[in-house]
Design a protein around this motif. Structure first.
Motif, PDB file in Angstrom:
ATOM      1  N   ILE A  45       0.842  -1.199   0.000  1.00 44.15           N
ATOM      2  CA  ILE A  45       0.000   0.000   0.000  1.00 44.15           C
ATOM      3  C   ILE A  45       0.876   1.249   0.000  1.00 44.15           C
ATOM      4  O   ILE A  45       2.014   1.230   0.486  1.00 44.15           O
ATOM      5  CB  ILE A  45      -0.978   0.036   1.201  1.00 44.15           C
ATOM      6  N   PHE A  46       0.320   2.327  -0.550  1.00 33.70           N
ATOM      7  CA  PHE A  46       0.976   3.630  -0.498  1.00 33.70           C
ATOM      8  C   PHE A  46       0.288   4.471   0.567  1.00 33.70           C
ATOM      9  O   PHE A  46      -0.943   4.522   0.629  1.00 33.70           O
ATOM     10  CB  PHE A  46       0.896   4.357  -1.848  1.00 33.70           C
ATOM     11  N   MET A  47       1.098   5.121   1.400  1.00 29.22           N
ATOM     12  CA  MET A  47       0.520   5.955   2.467  1.00 29.22           C
ATOM     13  C   MET A  47       1.061   7.384   2.434  1.00 29.22           C
ATOM     14  O   MET A  47       2.207   7.627   2.062  1.00 29.22           O
ATOM     15  CB  MET A  47       0.813   5.332   3.847  1.00 29.22           C
ATOM     16  N   HIS A  48       0.203   8.297   2.835  1.00 29.47           N
ATOM     17  CA  HIS A  48       0.580   9.708   3.011  1.00 29.47           C
ATOM     18  C   HIS A  48      -0.435  10.330   3.963  1.00 29.47           C
ATOM     19  O   HIS A  48      -1.630  10.055   3.861  1.00 29.47           O
ATOM     20  CB  HIS A  48       0.579  10.447   1.669  1.00 29.47           C
ATOM     21  N   CYS A  49       0.036  11.194   4.872  1.00 31.36           N
ATOM     22  CA  CYS A  49      -0.865  11.787   5.869  1.00 31.36           C
ATOM     23  C   CYS A  49      -1.806  12.823   5.262  1.00 31.36           C
ATOM     24  O   CYS A  49      -2.832  13.147   5.858  1.00 31.36           O
ATOM     25  CB  CYS A  49      -0.032  12.441   6.963  1.00 31.36           C
ATOM     26  N   ASP A  60       1.759  16.839  -1.858  1.00 30.65           N
ATOM     27  CA  ASP A  60       2.133  17.656  -3.026  1.00 30.65           C
ATOM     28  C   ASP A  60       2.128  16.731  -4.234  1.00 30.65           C
ATOM     29  O   ASP A  60       3.123  16.039  -4.500  1.00 30.65           O
ATOM     30  CB  ASP A  60       3.509  18.293  -2.810  1.00 30.65           C
ATOM     31  N   ARG A  61       0.985  16.715  -4.909  1.00 31.09           N
ATOM     32  CA  ARG A  61       0.814  15.809  -6.045  1.00 31.09           C
ATOM     33  C   ARG A  61       1.857  16.090  -7.130  1.00 31.09           C
ATOM     34  O   ARG A  61       2.145  17.229  -7.455  1.00 31.09           O
ATOM     35  CB  ARG A  61      -0.572  15.998  -6.670  1.00 31.09           C
ATOM     36  N   ASN A  62       2.389  15.009  -7.671  1.00 36.03           N
ATOM     37  CA  ASN A  62       3.387  15.033  -8.737  1.00 36.03           C
ATOM     38  C   ASN A  62       4.715  15.657  -8.315  1.00 36.03           C
ATOM     39  O   ASN A  62       5.546  15.986  -9.152  1.00 36.03           O
ATOM     40  CB  ASN A  62       2.812  15.676 -10.010  1.00 36.03           C
ATOM     41  N   PHE A  63       4.876  15.828  -7.009  1.00 40.57           N
ATOM     42  CA  PHE A  63       6.183  16.163  -6.437  1.00 40.57           C
ATOM     43  C   PHE A  63       6.584  15.056  -5.444  1.00 40.57           C
ATOM     44  O   PHE A  63       7.550  14.363  -5.646  1.00 40.57           O
ATOM     45  CB  PHE A  63       6.153  17.523  -5.736  1.00 40.57           C
ATOM     46  N   GLU A  64       5.763  14.899  -4.379  1.00 35.58           N
ATOM     47  CA  GLU A  64       6.040  13.802  -3.431  1.00 35.58           C
ATOM     48  C   GLU A  64       5.620  12.463  -4.031  1.00 35.58           C
ATOM     49  O   GLU A  64       6.262  11.443  -3.841  1.00 35.58           O
ATOM     50  CB  GLU A  64       5.260  14.013  -2.121  1.00 35.58           C
ATOM     51  N   VAL A  65       4.487  12.477  -4.718  1.00 40.19           N
ATOM     52  CA  VAL A  65       3.881  11.243  -5.232  1.00 40.19           C
ATOM     53  C   VAL A  65       3.118  11.585  -6.517  1.00 40.19           C
ATOM     54  O   VAL A  65       2.529  12.664  -6.608  1.00 40.19           O
ATOM     55  CB  VAL A  65       2.940  10.630  -4.174  1.00 40.19           C
ATOM     56  N   THR A  66       3.141  10.677  -7.475  1.00 36.30           N
ATOM     57  CA  THR A  66       2.391  10.947  -8.703  1.00 36.30           C
ATOM     58  C   THR A  66       0.893  10.764  -8.432  1.00 36.30           C
ATOM     59  O   THR A  66       0.493   9.982  -7.557  1.00 36.30           O
ATOM     60  CB  THR A  66       2.807   9.987  -9.836  1.00 36.30           C
ATOM     61  N   SER A  67       0.085  11.442  -9.230  1.00 37.20           N
ATOM     62  CA  SER A  67      -1.370  11.275  -9.101  1.00 37.20           C
ATOM     63  C   SER A  67      -1.766   9.845  -9.416  1.00 37.20           C
ATOM     64  O   SER A  67      -2.713   9.316  -8.827  1.00 37.20           O
ATOM     65  CB  SER A  67      -2.103  12.246 -10.028  1.00 37.20           C
ATOM     66  N   ALA A  68      -1.009   9.192 -10.332  1.00 37.70           N
ATOM     67  CA  ALA A  68      -1.335   7.803 -10.681  1.00 37.70           C
ATOM     68  C   ALA A  68      -1.250   6.906  -9.453  1.00 37.70           C
ATOM     69  O   ALA A  68      -2.091   6.026  -9.253  1.00 37.70           O
ATOM     70  CB  ALA A  68      -0.392   7.305 -11.776  1.00 37.70           C
ATOM     71  N   VAL A  69      -0.254   7.135  -8.601  1.00 35.74           N
ATOM     72  CA  VAL A  69      -0.114   6.327  -7.380  1.00 35.74           C
ATOM     73  C   VAL A  69      -1.162   6.756  -6.355  1.00 35.74           C
ATOM     74  O   VAL A  69      -1.846   5.926  -5.754  1.00 35.74           O
ATOM     75  CB  VAL A  69       1.313   6.435  -6.792  1.00 35.74           C
ATOM     76  N   ASP A  81      -4.035   8.131  -6.690  1.00 30.38           N
ATOM     77  CA  ASP A  81      -5.421   7.767  -7.041  1.00 30.38           C
ATOM     78  C   ASP A  81      -5.527   6.308  -7.468  1.00 30.38           C
ATOM     79  O   ASP A  81      -6.594   5.868  -7.889  1.00 30.38           O
ATOM     80  CB  ASP A  81      -5.916   8.673  -8.184  1.00 30.38           C
ATOM     81  N   GLY A  82      -4.422   5.580  -7.373  1.00 29.96           N
ATOM     82  CA  GLY A  82      -4.392   4.195  -7.855  1.00 29.96           C
ATOM     83  C   GLY A  82      -4.920   3.195  -6.833  1.00 29.96           C
ATOM     84  O   GLY A  82      -5.250   3.553  -5.695  1.00 29.96           O
ATOM     85  N   PRO A  83      -4.976   1.923  -7.231  1.00 33.63           N
ATOM     86  CA  PRO A  83      -5.598   0.896  -6.377  1.00 33.63           C
ATOM     87  C   PRO A  83      -4.814   0.584  -5.104  1.00 33.63           C
ATOM     88  O   PRO A  83      -5.382   0.036  -4.159  1.00 33.63           O
ATOM     89  CB  PRO A  83      -5.626  -0.341  -7.300  1.00 33.63           C
TER      90      PRO A  83
END
Ligand code: CP
Length: 347
Positions: free
Chosen positions: A302-306, A310-319, A321-323
């Motif tokens: 799983i991917f976690m973030h509090c 910062d979308r597309n900086f810390e984590v891509t939107s694909a991840v 918003d992904g499953p």
């Protein structure tokens, strides 16, 4: 375990609670989550008041505490320093603008049943540890429980929501690989608190921890010592690496999150050096959690973030918003975890 052992205690850091107590909080949180889902009444804090003092902005913390108190039958009162006399440590007291923490804590103790505080960053001139000092001051003077809604060192309520989410998604956590990785952000002013509390609670659960960060972004050595001691006691492990991809290999959880460098904050330097931090950030733009990194992890990872992320900086939107993303479950679990904490310590 006798649950009245919680009554009247503060909730300032995970380190103040043992493994068995953390398990009890999780059990109560899951019970409240079920009750919330079927609309079963659980008004355990009828007519009680929680005073919430926010020195900074919030979406999740404010709303989960407010909704939580309403659902428990009580009321959460929002206090914004500047609109009230700002509670300040003695050396910061300015006539008719601030009021000493010791006085505010004693006044609110006569009127309600809990005080929750968020304090870090600009409010304390980015002096690392000064936000926690404000919370500790409240805890010293208040006769009612004090809850940490995030200081510069700890975010224990986030940590509880995080571990609740991992339990729900992964079941038994012993021996599972938990990665806490620094990630790039265009904003250089973020506390280390989320990473610290997540490591404290995952080490209590015997997880195998990998911390990943570029040079100069090492976490507080006092927290890392506690985390290593927990790991020894509960059978997990701790490693620190300087390569995000290497860290993600075989992970069950990837928690990618930005934090600033405490080496550029007072008391280590005279004043905050965010321009220097920004330069370091720019050298590490490639520290982002993307689909390639997720592919290196366990297939059920799983991917976690509090949040906020910062979308597309810390984590891509694909991840995000992904499953494999658990970020909205984490946000939801703030409500249930905090209700458990409040019911146990304020009830
Ligand atoms: N994660 C968290 O504490 O969110 P807020 O800043 O919105 O409260």
């Amino acid at each position: 375990m006798k649950t009245d052992r919680f009554r009247g205690r503060d909730f300032l850091t995970i380190a103040d609670y043992g493994r068995e107590e953390i398990e009890t909080i999780l059990e109560v949180a899951l019970d409240f989550k079920r009750k919330f889902a079927v609309r079963e009444s659980h008004r355990l804090l009828d007519d009680m008041t929680l005073f919430m003092i926010f020195y900074g902005m919030s979406l999740r913390t404010r709303n989960s505490f407010e909704a939580g108190m309403t659902q428990l039958g009580g009321h959460a009162h929002y206090l914004s320093p500047g609109e009230i006399y700002t509670p300040a440590l003695d050396e910061e007291v300015r006539e008719y603008r601030t009021e000493s923490v010791s006085d505010v804590a004693r006044v609110l103790s006569r009127m309600g049943h809990g005080i929750a505080i968020r304090c870090f960053g600009k409010a304390v001139h980015w002096v690392y540890g000064a936000g926690q000092e404000v919370l500790d001051g409240f805890a010293e003077w208040a006769d009612i429980p004090v809850i940490n809604m995030e200081s510069d060192i700890y975010h224990p309520c986030q940590g509880m929501a995080d571990i609740l989410t991992m339990r729900e998604k992964l079941g038994h956590l012993e021996g599972k690989k938990f990665v806490m990785s620094w990630a790039f952000s265009p904003r250089s002013q973020k506390p280390l608190s989320v990473a610290h509390s997540a490591l404290q609670v995952t080490s209590l659960m015997g997880m195998n921890i990998t911390v990943a960060h570029p040079e100069r972004f090492d976490l507080d050595p006092r927290i890392m010592d506690l985390v290593r001691a927990n790991s020894e006691k509960y059978g997990g492990s701790v490693e620190v690496v300087d390569d995000m991809a290497e860290a993600c290999r075989g992970a069950d959880v990837i928690y990618a999150k930005n934090w600033t460098s405490r080496h550029y904050l007072p008391p280590e330097v005279d004043k905050p050096m965010f321009e220097e931090v920004k330069k370091l950030f720019e050298q590490n733009r490639h520290w982002i959690c993307d689909e390639e990194k997720m592919k290196l992890a366990h297939r059920n990872a799983i991917f976690m973030h509090c949040l906020p992320a910062d979308r597309n900086f810390e984590v891509t939107s694909a991840v995000m918003d992904g499953p494999q993303s658990a970020v909205f479950d984490q946000a939801e679990n703030r409500l249930h975890a905090q209700k458990a904490i409040m019911a146990l310590i304020m009830g």
